[in-house]
Design a protein around this motif. Structure first.
Motif, PDB file in Angstrom:
ATOM      1  N   ASP A  53      -4.163   8.826  -0.750  1.00  8.50           N
ATOM      2  CA  ASP A  53      -2.813   8.407  -1.000  1.00  8.50           C
ATOM      3  C   ASP A  53      -2.029   9.536  -1.807  1.00  8.50           C
ATOM      4  O   ASP A  53      -2.636   9.663  -2.657  1.00  8.50           O
ATOM      5  CB  ASP A  53      -2.600   7.162  -1.548  1.00  8.50           C
ATOM      6  CG  ASP A  53      -2.804   5.850  -0.634  1.00  8.50           C
ATOM      7  OD1 ASP A  53      -1.994   5.721   0.238  1.00  8.50           O
ATOM      8  OD2 ASP A  53      -3.903   5.316  -0.826  1.00  8.50           O
ATOM      9  N   GLN A  55       1.917  10.730  -3.262  1.00  6.92           N
ATOM     10  CA  GLN A  55       3.439  10.532  -3.430  1.00  6.92           C
ATOM     11  C   GLN A  55       4.188  11.893  -3.618  1.00  6.92           C
ATOM     12  O   GLN A  55       3.953  12.695  -4.269  1.00  6.92           O
ATOM     13  CB  GLN A  55       3.433   9.702  -4.651  1.00  6.92           C
ATOM     14  CG  GLN A  55       5.003   9.304  -4.849  1.00  6.92           C
ATOM     15  CD  GLN A  55       5.156   8.153  -6.010  1.00  6.92           C
ATOM     16  OE1 GLN A  55       5.127   7.004  -5.827  1.00  6.92           O
ATOM     17  NE2 GLN A  55       5.166   8.758  -7.181  1.00  6.92           N
ATOM     18  N   ASP A  85       8.713  -0.897  -0.386  1.00  9.96           N
ATOM     19  CA  ASP A  85       7.589  -1.371  -0.909  1.00  9.96           C
ATOM     20  C   ASP A  85       7.800  -2.787  -1.494  1.00  9.96           C
ATOM     21  O   ASP A  85       9.047  -3.139  -1.629  1.00  9.96           O
ATOM     22  CB  ASP A  85       7.208  -0.716  -2.286  1.00  9.96           C
ATOM     23  CG  ASP A  85       6.659   0.669  -2.056  1.00  9.96           C
ATOM     24  OD1 ASP A  85       5.654   0.690  -1.316  1.00  9.96           O
ATOM     25  OD2 ASP A  85       6.871   1.712  -2.604  1.00  9.96           O
ATOM     26  N   LYS A 100      11.390   3.542   0.474  1.00 13.58           N
ATOM     27  CA  LYS A 100      10.451   4.498   0.534  1.00 13.58           C
ATOM     28  C   LYS A 100      10.405   5.055   2.050  1.00 13.58           C
ATOM     29  O   LYS A 100      10.955   4.546   2.881  1.00 13.58           O
ATOM     30  CB  LYS A 100       8.841   4.268   0.095  1.00 13.58           C
ATOM     31  CG  LYS A 100       8.260   3.512   1.077  1.00 13.58           C
ATOM     32  CD  LYS A 100       6.727   3.319   0.590  1.00 13.58           C
ATOM     33  CE  LYS A 100       5.797   2.787   1.367  1.00 13.58           C
ATOM     34  NZ  LYS A 100       4.456   2.550   1.170  1.00 13.58           N
ATOM     35  N   LEU A 102       7.056   6.633   4.755  1.00 15.17           N
ATOM     36  CA  LEU A 102       5.547   6.724   4.831  1.00 15.17           C
ATOM     37  C   LEU A 102       5.503   7.720   6.015  1.00 15.17           C
ATOM     38  O   LEU A 102       5.624   7.358   7.271  1.00 15.17           O
ATOM     39  CB  LEU A 102       4.808   5.595   4.897  1.00 15.17           C
ATOM     40  CG  LEU A 102       3.356   5.380   5.258  1.00 15.17           C
ATOM     41  CD1 LEU A 102       2.840   6.261   3.864  1.00 15.17           C
ATOM     42  CD2 LEU A 102       2.887   4.387   5.470  1.00 15.17           C
ATOM     43  N   ASN A 113      -2.238   9.083   3.620  1.00 10.09           N
ATOM     44  CA  ASN A 113      -0.884   8.206   3.573  1.00 10.09           C
ATOM     45  C   ASN A 113       0.034   8.935   2.386  1.00 10.09           C
ATOM     46  O   ASN A 113      -0.182   9.044   1.311  1.00 10.09           O
ATOM     47  CB  ASN A 113      -1.137   6.973   3.056  1.00 10.09           C
ATOM     48  CG  ASN A 113      -1.857   6.113   4.185  1.00 10.09           C
ATOM     49  OD1 ASN A 113      -1.887   6.380   5.232  1.00 10.09           O
ATOM     50  ND2 ASN A 113      -2.577   5.031   3.527  1.00 10.09           N
ATOM     51  N   HIS A 115       3.439   8.842   0.794  1.00 13.06           N
ATOM     52  CA  HIS A 115       4.309   8.002   0.519  1.00 13.06           C
ATOM     53  C   HIS A 115       5.694   8.794  -0.159  1.00 13.06           C
ATOM     54  O   HIS A 115       5.325   9.802  -1.111  1.00 13.06           O
ATOM     55  CB  HIS A 115       4.059   7.128  -0.647  1.00 13.06           C
ATOM     56  CG  HIS A 115       2.857   6.140  -0.192  1.00 13.06           C
ATOM     57  ND1 HIS A 115       2.958   4.962   0.129  1.00 13.06           N
ATOM     58  CD2 HIS A 115       1.568   6.416  -0.444  1.00 13.06           C
ATOM     59  CE1 HIS A 115       1.704   4.559   0.589  1.00 13.06           C
ATOM     60  NE2 HIS A 115       0.961   5.388   0.169  1.00 13.06           N
TER      61      HIS A 115
END
Length: 188
Positions: A53, A55, A85, A100, A102, A113, A115
């Motif tokens: 994950d 960001q 989210d 957000k 994705l 993933n 984000h």
């Protein structure tokens, strides 16, 4: 039913993140204010799904779709069903704090993933504080890891059901993390 596999911690996850982050930085350039390793693979010793994950933080909401466009042009897949989210009790209820985007890795590459969130919004801060709190509280991380193992063993129709089960547990960890952040002077 989807099988959810929680694996033992892999000490190479940080290096895998760095390699992927460099590739994402090349694609996004200055559009990305920062790129952070988040989620369970970012916490040493924490069992996780073997999916990184990450960001990407952007300056403004108007840049969310710009990031998606650039990533899709590089064969990443946009997930239109993941545009927000869940709101966290005690945090701002304004929907803009939870928006957000994705995208996920191109086919046949390392599972990721990605984000995309706006700087200063509650969801952007949440991911970073959650990670740092677990890094600083290994017993809490261990308990969370055990929860994840048990939850993954339950029958789910889709991965979203697993995420929905985890959300309130993550919130239970996040709320004392806010107190810890205030006490220690932690900032994004």
């Amino acid at each position: 039913m989807n099988a959810i596999s929680i694996v033992r911690p892999d000490e190479t996850w940080p290096a895998q993140f760095e390699k992927t982050a460099q590739a994402v930085r090349v694609i996004l350039g200055d559009l990305a204010q920062r790129i952070d390793h988040i989620g369970s693979t970012s916490v040493p010793g924490l069992p996780a799904k073997d999916i990184l994950d990450m960001q990407v933080t952007v300056a403004a909401e108007s840049e969310l779709d710009d990031v998606v466009e650039r990533m899709v042009a590089e064969t990443w897949d946009f997930r239109p069903g993941a545009k927000r989210d869940h709101p966290v009790p005690g945090l701002p209820e304004d929907e803009h704090h939870w928006i957000k985007r994705l995208v996920v890795e191109p086919m046949y590459r390392r599972r990721v993933n990605l984000h995309i969130r706006v700087a200063g919004r509650a969801n952007q801060r949440y991911a970073l504080l959650f990670r740092d709190y677990l890094r600083s509280h290994p017993d809490t991380a261990q308990a969370y890891g055990e929860f994840k193992r048990r939850a993954a063993a339950l029958p789910f129709d889709n991965i979203g059901d697993y995420a929905d089960l985890k959300d309130p547990v993550c919130d239970l960890i996040y709320l004392p993390a806010e107190e810890w952040a205030t006490r220690t002077g932690w900032t994004v």
